[in-house]
Design a protein around this motif. Structure first.
Motif, PDB file in Angstrom:
ATOM      1  N   LYS A 133       0.833  -1.213   0.000  1.00 62.61           N
ATOM      2  CA  LYS A 133       0.000   0.000   0.000  1.00 62.61           C
ATOM      3  C   LYS A 133       0.864   1.258   0.000  1.00 62.61           C
ATOM      4  O   LYS A 133       0.513   2.266  -0.603  1.00 62.61           O
ATOM      5  CB  LYS A 133      -0.937  -0.014   1.211  1.00 62.61           C
ATOM      6  CG  LYS A 133      -2.038  -1.045   1.054  1.00 62.61           C
ATOM      7  CD  LYS A 133      -3.086  -0.971   2.129  1.00 62.61           C
ATOM      8  CE  LYS A 133      -4.136  -2.052   1.878  1.00 62.61           C
ATOM      9  NZ  LYS A 133      -5.072  -2.198   2.990  1.00 62.61           N
ATOM     10  N   ALA A 134       2.022   1.179   0.693  1.00 61.33           N
ATOM     11  CA  ALA A 134       2.899   2.359   0.772  1.00 61.33           C
ATOM     12  C   ALA A 134       3.370   2.778  -0.616  1.00 61.33           C
ATOM     13  O   ALA A 134       3.534   3.974  -0.881  1.00 61.33           O
ATOM     14  CB  ALA A 134       4.092   2.060   1.672  1.00 61.33           C
ATOM     15  N   CYS A 137       0.434   4.964  -1.937  1.00 62.13           N
ATOM     16  CA  CYS A 137      -0.441   5.866  -1.156  1.00 62.13           C
ATOM     17  C   CYS A 137       0.087   7.293  -1.025  1.00 62.13           C
ATOM     18  O   CYS A 137      -0.639   8.177  -0.594  1.00 62.13           O
ATOM     19  CB  CYS A 137      -0.712   5.268   0.220  1.00 62.13           C
ATOM     20  SG  CYS A 137       0.702   5.373   1.302  1.00 62.13           S
ATOM     21  N   ALA A 139       3.596   9.695   0.422  1.00 64.35           N
ATOM     22  CA  ALA A 139       4.280   9.788   1.721  1.00 64.35           C
ATOM     23  C   ALA A 139       3.402  10.317   2.861  1.00 64.35           C
ATOM     24  O   ALA A 139       3.430   9.759   3.958  1.00 64.35           O
ATOM     25  CB  ALA A 139       5.543  10.609   1.565  1.00 64.35           C
ATOM     26  N   ALA A 142       1.340   7.556   4.471  1.00 64.79           N
ATOM     27  CA  ALA A 142       1.970   6.291   4.872  1.00 64.79           C
ATOM     28  C   ALA A 142       1.683   5.949   6.335  1.00 64.79           C
ATOM     29  O   ALA A 142       1.508   4.786   6.691  1.00 64.79           O
ATOM     30  CB  ALA A 142       3.469   6.346   4.612  1.00 64.79           C
ATOM     31  N   SER A 143       1.616   6.978   7.180  1.00 63.34           N
ATOM     32  CA  SER A 143       1.380   6.727   8.615  1.00 63.34           C
ATOM     33  C   SER A 143      -0.026   6.206   8.869  1.00 63.34           C
ATOM     34  O   SER A 143      -0.316   5.701   9.942  1.00 63.34           O
ATOM     35  CB  SER A 143       1.569   8.004   9.414  1.00 63.34           C
ATOM     36  OG  SER A 143       2.826   8.523   9.161  1.00 63.34           O
ATOM     37  N   ILE A 145      -1.690   3.943   6.981  1.00 66.59           N
ATOM     38  CA  ILE A 145      -1.982   2.620   6.390  1.00 66.59           C
ATOM     39  C   ILE A 145      -2.608   1.722   7.464  1.00 66.59           C
ATOM     40  O   ILE A 145      -2.042   1.571   8.559  1.00 66.59           O
ATOM     41  CB  ILE A 145      -0.677   1.991   5.830  1.00 66.59           C
ATOM     42  CG1 ILE A 145      -0.186   2.795   4.635  1.00 66.59           C
ATOM     43  CG2 ILE A 145      -0.881   0.539   5.441  1.00 66.59           C
ATOM     44  CD1 ILE A 145       1.184   2.396   4.113  1.00 66.59           C
ATOM     45  N   GLU A 177       7.609   2.826  10.728  1.00 62.73           N
ATOM     46  CA  GLU A 177       6.806   3.892  10.112  1.00 62.73           C
ATOM     47  C   GLU A 177       7.676   4.725   9.161  1.00 62.73           C
ATOM     48  O   GLU A 177       7.248   5.064   8.047  1.00 62.73           O
ATOM     49  CB  GLU A 177       6.201   4.770  11.217  1.00 62.73           C
ATOM     50  CG  GLU A 177       5.184   5.743  10.696  1.00 62.73           C
ATOM     51  CD  GLU A 177       4.380   6.405  11.802  1.00 62.73           C
ATOM     52  OE1 GLU A 177       4.234   5.818  12.901  1.00 62.73           O
ATOM     53  OE2 GLU A 177       3.900   7.528  11.547  1.00 62.73           O
ATOM     54  N   LEU A 180       8.165   2.839   5.930  1.00 61.67           N
ATOM     55  CA  LEU A 180       6.998   2.890   5.042  1.00 61.67           C
ATOM     56  C   LEU A 180       6.906   4.253   4.352  1.00 61.67           C
ATOM     57  O   LEU A 180       6.532   4.346   3.180  1.00 61.67           O
ATOM     58  CB  LEU A 180       5.719   2.566   5.824  1.00 61.67           C
ATOM     59  CG  LEU A 180       5.592   1.093   6.249  1.00 61.67           C
ATOM     60  CD1 LEU A 180       4.434   0.885   7.214  1.00 61.67           C
ATOM     61  CD2 LEU A 180       5.428   0.175   5.025  1.00 61.67           C
ATOM     62  N   LYS A 181       7.259   5.306   5.092  1.00 60.19           N
ATOM     63  CA  LYS A 181       7.269   6.645   4.463  1.00 60.19           C
ATOM     64  C   LYS A 181       8.295   6.680   3.331  1.00 60.19           C
ATOM     65  O   LYS A 181       8.063   7.261   2.276  1.00 60.19           O
ATOM     66  CB  LYS A 181       7.611   7.726   5.499  1.00 60.19           C
ATOM     67  CG  LYS A 181       6.450   8.058   6.406  1.00 60.19           C
ATOM     68  CD  LYS A 181       6.825   9.201   7.339  1.00 60.19           C
ATOM     69  CE  LYS A 181       5.674   9.482   8.292  1.00 60.19           C
ATOM     70  NZ  LYS A 181       6.075  10.271   9.442  1.00 60.19           N
ATOM     71  N   ALA A 184       6.931   4.926   0.400  1.00 57.36           N
ATOM     72  CA  ALA A 184       5.912   5.776  -0.227  1.00 57.36           C
ATOM     73  C   ALA A 184       6.577   6.870  -1.069  1.00 57.36           C
ATOM     74  O   ALA A 184       6.114   7.212  -2.157  1.00 57.36           O
ATOM     75  CB  ALA A 184       5.018   6.383   0.846  1.00 57.36           C
ATOM     76  N   LYS A 187       8.169   5.265  -4.099  1.00 60.57           N
ATOM     77  CA  LYS A 187       7.141   4.621  -4.937  1.00 60.57           C
ATOM     78  C   LYS A 187       7.615   3.277  -5.484  1.00 60.57           C
ATOM     79  O   LYS A 187       7.265   2.854  -6.588  1.00 60.57           O
ATOM     80  CB  LYS A 187       6.715   5.518  -6.102  1.00 60.57           C
ATOM     81  CG  LYS A 187       6.001   6.773  -5.674  1.00 60.57           C
ATOM     82  CD  LYS A 187       5.465   7.487  -6.904  1.00 60.57           C
ATOM     83  CE  LYS A 187       4.623   8.689  -6.595  1.00 60.57           C
ATOM     84  NZ  LYS A 187       5.233   9.694  -5.734  1.00 60.57           N
TER      85      LYS A 187
END
Ligand SMILES: Nc1ncnc2c1ncn2[C@@H]1O[C@H](COP(=O)(O)OP(=O)(O)O)[C@@H](O)[C@H]1O
Ligand SMILES: N[C@@H](CC(=O)OP(=O)(O)O)C(=O)O
Length: 566
Positions: A133-134, A137, A139, A142-143, A145, A177, A180-181, A184, A187
């Protein structure tokens, strides 16, 4: 000066000697030479394992070094890990389950275990979903999700319910976290990043569990496998463990134990790429392989893998609820079963156990008194017919017929060289001189879906010298058992399938001596397994056949309290 270490009895098995030498090396200084009293391995073997050992098989010179004997006795007493106990995600789904597992471990005070843990519950799946998903979605989102929230909630709730300090995992959750950012922002989620991402699951579960054992007064020490010598290939998402791992892990675990004894709590599933030095994973379900690797490295008495079922069953209980436990298996049977799709064991996990000749016991952490399945090198096959039925779905099959005349040599070689060039592995094969049918491993052991583009390329290459039919959505039904009695198994199996009107499209009985594979349509697979299971395991067939071994038929409970067996 060489120090002689004398271990009467203990040193008979090379892994035990290896482990003790590793321990000795960390205690007495890394450059020390060792002479092993009764080691059977030639000197170059020891050197290859990374230890400085001068090996003498003649005992006389060694045993005279009185100085060493007390040191050896102390080492022997000090380095007594006995079992490795691995607990999978299903055994560790909540704080209550962690309490139960701690209680289970402490109920074996006579053991000095090494513990291997997977990520809690469905954490690995959630991490993978969060990563995917990251990618799309953006940046700032991302937090938010949802899977990240589920992971945070599960781990923080577990910490609170176990009465631990949130700092045990809060740093890792923040890092997750941030990662994931980063995904994001970039990409993209490479295989390398994916492995780093899923490693958070095991890193958190082991930290929580070690903290909890310490709180209970049982001294425990957490280890990240990638920091203690689990060295792998750089095949991210599906890495292979390299030989250097065994002495390195033994040395580290024994060394730490002797400096300051504490139960090791090791992350399953993870390693460190030999060239990249990045975190790697061993393929889905890879903690089983971590456990058997540690078992071999330390030369332990037994490897235990604790699951949510009463052992390896006669078929997947999700396909057929009447599956019953199989009491005994050989490493070959278990490996074949795992390779052909039984999710219960990692496909590569039997290799270290077989090499080290260490029994593997599959047990149920929800039903700890059930005997489970014991897997060993050999068992009495004289009464064995069929042991288990495995279904592997979504398989691609190829029928390849040579366009050349009969007697054309090199046909098979040409076919297989194409698969080799494209890095695609083949599961089952049936051949004649001018034709070949084969099935392709759909996921190269879990990780890579065989994408349509690759398949088209295979067909294109083969069509240069053959007529090719690509048949998708097929299932392999593997009959794991005693191939010495293949006529009996096949007679019964074909009887069942004929009555169901199912046409078998390919049959393969390899040299494995434990597996007969039948290919049918995906749509028929489940029903076939159910019918075969009924015929072989539920209607007295095994006991009717003279001398046949009947599997345990007592009712048992799975984790959900459902009864299987009769
Ligand atoms: N032949 C089989 N015997 C036992 N379990 C099987 C078999 N085939 C598939 N399974 C599935 O494997 C699951 C256990 O494996 P896994 O989920 O990897 O456990 P863990 O996460 O505890 O390591 C069982 O819950 C069961 O649904
Ligand atoms: N957590 C990893 C590794 C593993 O071995 O898990 P489990 O023991 O729960 O199957 C996975 O889900 O693949």
């Amino acid at each position: 000066m060489a120090v002689a270490l004398r271990f009467p009895g203990l040193a008979r098995e090379p892994p035990a000697v290896l482990a003790i030498c590793a321990a000795a090396s960390s205690k007495l200084g890394r450059d020390q030479d060792f002479v092993c009293a009764s080691a059977r391995l030639p000197a170059q073997c020891w050197r290859r394992r990374g230890l400085v050992v001068r090996c003498q098989t003649g005992a006389a010179a060694v045993l005279r070094n009185e100085e060493a004997t007390p040191a050896a006795a102390a080492l022997k007493a000090d380095t007594g890990f006995t079992v490795v106990m691995k607990f999978g995600g299903s055994s560790l789904a909540s704080a209550d389950r962690m309490k139960e597992v701690a209680d289970l471990i402490l109920s074996f005070p006579e053991e000095t275990p090494v513990i291997v843990l997977s990520a809690m519950g469905k954490t690995t799946n959630n991490l993978l979903l969060a990563g995917e998903k990251a990618v799309s979605c953006g940046a700032p989102k991302a937090s938010e999700i949802p899977e990240l929230a589920v992971i945070k909630d599960l781990h923080l709730r577990t910490i609170d319910e176990l009465g631990l300090d949130r700092s045990v995992v809060s740093g890792l959750l923040d890092e997750l976290e941030q990662l994931l950012k980063g995904v994001a922002m970039m990409k993209e989620l490479t295989h390398r990043t994916r492995d780093y991402l899923v490693s958070f699951g095991e890193c958190m579960s082991t930290r929580i569990f070690a903290a909890y054992l310490n709180k209970l007064g049982k001294k425990a020490r957490q280890y990240d496998a990638f920091d203690i010598g689990f060295i792998t290939t750089d095949d991210f998402t599906n890495a292979d463990i390299l030989e250097v791992t065994y002495p390195a892990v033994a040395k580290r675990l024994h060394g730490d134990w002797m400096d300051d004894p504490a139960i090791p709590i090791v992350t399953g599933f993870l390693g460190k790429g030999c060239k990249s030095c990045a975190v790697t994973t061993l393929g889905r379900g890879g903690s089983d392989l971590t456990a058997t690797t540690i078992g071999k490295a330390l030369g332990l008495r037994e490897i235990q893998v604790w699951k949510d079922v009463d052992g390896v069953l006669t078929c997947d209980p999700n396909i057929y609820a009447k599956a019953i436990p199989v009491p005994y298996l050989t490493f070959d049977e278990a490996a074949e079963l795992a390779y052909f799709g039984a999710q219960v064991l990692h496909p590569q996990s039997m290799r270290p156990a077989r090499d080290g000749d260490i029994p593997v016991r599959v047990k149920n952490s929800y039903n700890r008194h059930a005997p489970g399945t014991v897997i060993t090198k050999a068992r009495d096959m004289s009464k064995s017919i069929l042991t288990s039925i495995v279904l592997k779905s979504n398989v691609t099959m190829l029928d390849i017929v040579s366009t050349r005349m009969l007697g054309q040599y090199g046909f098979l070689a040409k076919v297989f060289s194409i698969f080799e060039d494209l890095g695609i592995s083949v599961d089952c094969v049936a051949t004649s001189e001018v034709s070949i049918s084969l099935t392709l491993d759909p996921s190269k052991l879990w990780s890579r879906e065989l994408i349509q583009q690759e398949l088209d390329h295979v067909v294109e290459e083969l069509e240069k010298f053959a007529v090719v039919h690509l048949l998708q959505r097929r299932s392999i039904i593997s009959l794991i058992g005693n191939v010495q009695r293949s006529s009996l198994i096949l007679e019964k199996a074909f009887n069942v399938l004929r009555r169901k009107g199912v046409n078998v499209q390919m049959i393969s009985q390899g040299a494995s001596k434990v597996n007969i594979s039948l290919v049918v349509n995906d749509s028929e697979g489940k029903e076939c397994v159910q019918a075969l299971h009924s015929a072989f395991f539920e209607n007295g067939f095994m006991s009717e056949v003279e001398g046949a071994d009947v599997p345990q038929n007592g009712a048992s409970l799975n984790s959900n309290g459902t009864i299987y067996g009769n």
